[in-house]
Design a protein around this motif. Structure first.
Motif, PDB file in Angstrom:
ATOM      1  N   PRO A 138       0.805  -1.261   0.083  1.00  6.55           N
ATOM      2  CA  PRO A 138       0.044  -0.034   0.072  1.00  6.55           C
ATOM      3  C   PRO A 138       0.984   1.255   0.018  1.00  6.55           C
ATOM      4  O   PRO A 138       1.889   1.108   0.412  1.00  6.55           O
ATOM      5  CB  PRO A 138      -0.855  -0.125   1.210  1.00  6.55           C
ATOM      6  CG  PRO A 138       0.111  -1.169   2.162  1.00  6.55           C
ATOM      7  CD  PRO A 138       0.716  -1.916   1.367  1.00  6.55           C
ATOM      8  N   ASP A 139       0.193   2.392  -0.299  1.00  7.42           N
ATOM      9  CA  ASP A 139       0.883   3.613  -0.502  1.00  7.42           C
ATOM     10  C   ASP A 139       1.022   4.126   1.019  1.00  7.42           C
ATOM     11  O   ASP A 139      -0.137   4.568   1.471  1.00  7.42           O
ATOM     12  CB  ASP A 139       0.310   4.439  -1.384  1.00  7.42           C
ATOM     13  CG  ASP A 139       0.914   6.023  -1.502  1.00  7.42           C
ATOM     14  OD1 ASP A 139       1.819   6.089  -0.659  1.00  7.42           O
ATOM     15  OD2 ASP A 139       0.604   6.494  -2.583  1.00  7.42           O
ATOM     16  N   CYS A 140       2.153   4.262   1.652  1.00 11.71           N
ATOM     17  CA  CYS A 140       2.109   4.452   3.048  1.00 11.71           C
ATOM     18  C   CYS A 140       1.724   5.935   3.160  1.00 11.71           C
ATOM     19  O   CYS A 140       1.342   6.323   4.316  1.00 11.71           O
ATOM     20  CB  CYS A 140       3.554   4.171   3.801  1.00 11.71           C
ATOM     21  SG  CYS A 140       3.744   2.283   3.774  1.00 11.71           S
ATOM     22  N   GLY A 200      -5.095   5.695   1.538  1.00 12.69           N
ATOM     23  CA  GLY A 200      -6.526   5.625   0.906  1.00 12.69           C
ATOM     24  C   GLY A 200      -6.349   5.328  -0.769  1.00 12.69           C
ATOM     25  O   GLY A 200      -7.462   4.928  -1.197  1.00 12.69           O
ATOM     26  N   ASN A 201      -5.070   5.697  -1.180  1.00 15.48           N
ATOM     27  CA  ASN A 201      -5.052   5.359  -2.708  1.00 15.48           C
ATOM     28  C   ASN A 201      -5.229   3.727  -2.943  1.00 15.48           C
ATOM     29  O   ASN A 201      -4.945   3.059  -2.155  1.00 15.48           O
ATOM     30  CB  ASN A 201      -3.590   5.721  -3.134  1.00 15.48           C
ATOM     31  CG  ASN A 201      -3.633   7.179  -3.082  1.00 15.48           C
ATOM     32  OD1 ASN A 201      -4.578   7.822  -3.081  1.00 15.48           O
ATOM     33  ND2 ASN A 201      -2.322   7.783  -3.594  1.00 15.48           N
ATOM     34  N   ILE A 202      -5.770   3.572  -4.110  1.00 14.52           N
ATOM     35  CA  ILE A 202      -5.810   2.136  -4.720  1.00 14.52           C
ATOM     36  C   ILE A 202      -4.446   1.747  -5.049  1.00 14.52           C
ATOM     37  O   ILE A 202      -3.680   2.342  -5.678  1.00 14.52           O
ATOM     38  CB  ILE A 202      -6.637   1.935  -5.884  1.00 14.52           C
ATOM     39  CG1 ILE A 202      -7.970   2.496  -5.560  1.00 14.52           C
ATOM     40  CG2 ILE A 202      -6.764   0.709  -6.484  1.00 14.52           C
ATOM     41  CD1 ILE A 202      -9.021   2.625  -6.877  1.00 14.52           C
TER      42      ILE A 202
END
Length: 144
Positions: free
Chosen positions: A47-49, A53-55
């Motif tokens: 995930p984008d730390c 909330g980004n996909i």
């Protein structure tokens, strides 16, 4: 081989005679042949730390590699085929080379994971299909 289209009938598997020095002879009768080079996909998605909330973007790297040669054709009995069939029956790995026109040669031990003999028609000659999977790390020599 020259640049451009390559001759498909030269995609072949040759088996060792077991002598020293080794010589390889083609298993005769192949009318179709396929060489597959693949690798398992290892998921490296994170995930984008900074923006949880980004996909996430799915990412991957190559995992376990696989090399498989398969083909089919007319069954042609010979001394080489008789020895080969004995190895298939015994489940013995075979020393073989797969030559891929325009790419190179893959040499090493191969497991015959499938060998089927068939009678496609009452008036036809006997046919076969075979699948060979790498049974060891293969050496690769690029085509010059």
């Amino acid at each position: 081989m020259a640049d451009g289209q390559q001759t498909g009938r030269l995609l072949l598997i040759t088996v060792s005679n077991g002598d020293s020095p080794v010589t390889y002879s083609a298993l005769c009768g192949f009318k179709t042949s396929t060489f597959n080079m693949s690798a398992n996909s290892v998921d490296t998605t994170t995930p984008d730390c900074a923006n949880p909330g980004n996909i996430p973007q799915k990412t991957a790297i190559a995992g376990i590699v696989s090399r498989t040669f398969s083909g089919s054709g007319k069954f042609i009995k010979s001394a080489l085929v008789t020895d080969f069939i004995a190895d298939v029956i015994a489940g013995t790995q075979i020393d073989a080379e797969v030559t891929v026109p325009g790419v190179g040669t893959f040499t090493g031990m191969w497991a015959v994971t499938s060998y089927e003999l068939s009678n496609p028609d009452m008036e036809a000659t006997m046919e076969f299909s075979a699948t060979f999977e790498a049974a060891s790390a293969l050496t690769f020599e690029a085509e010059a």
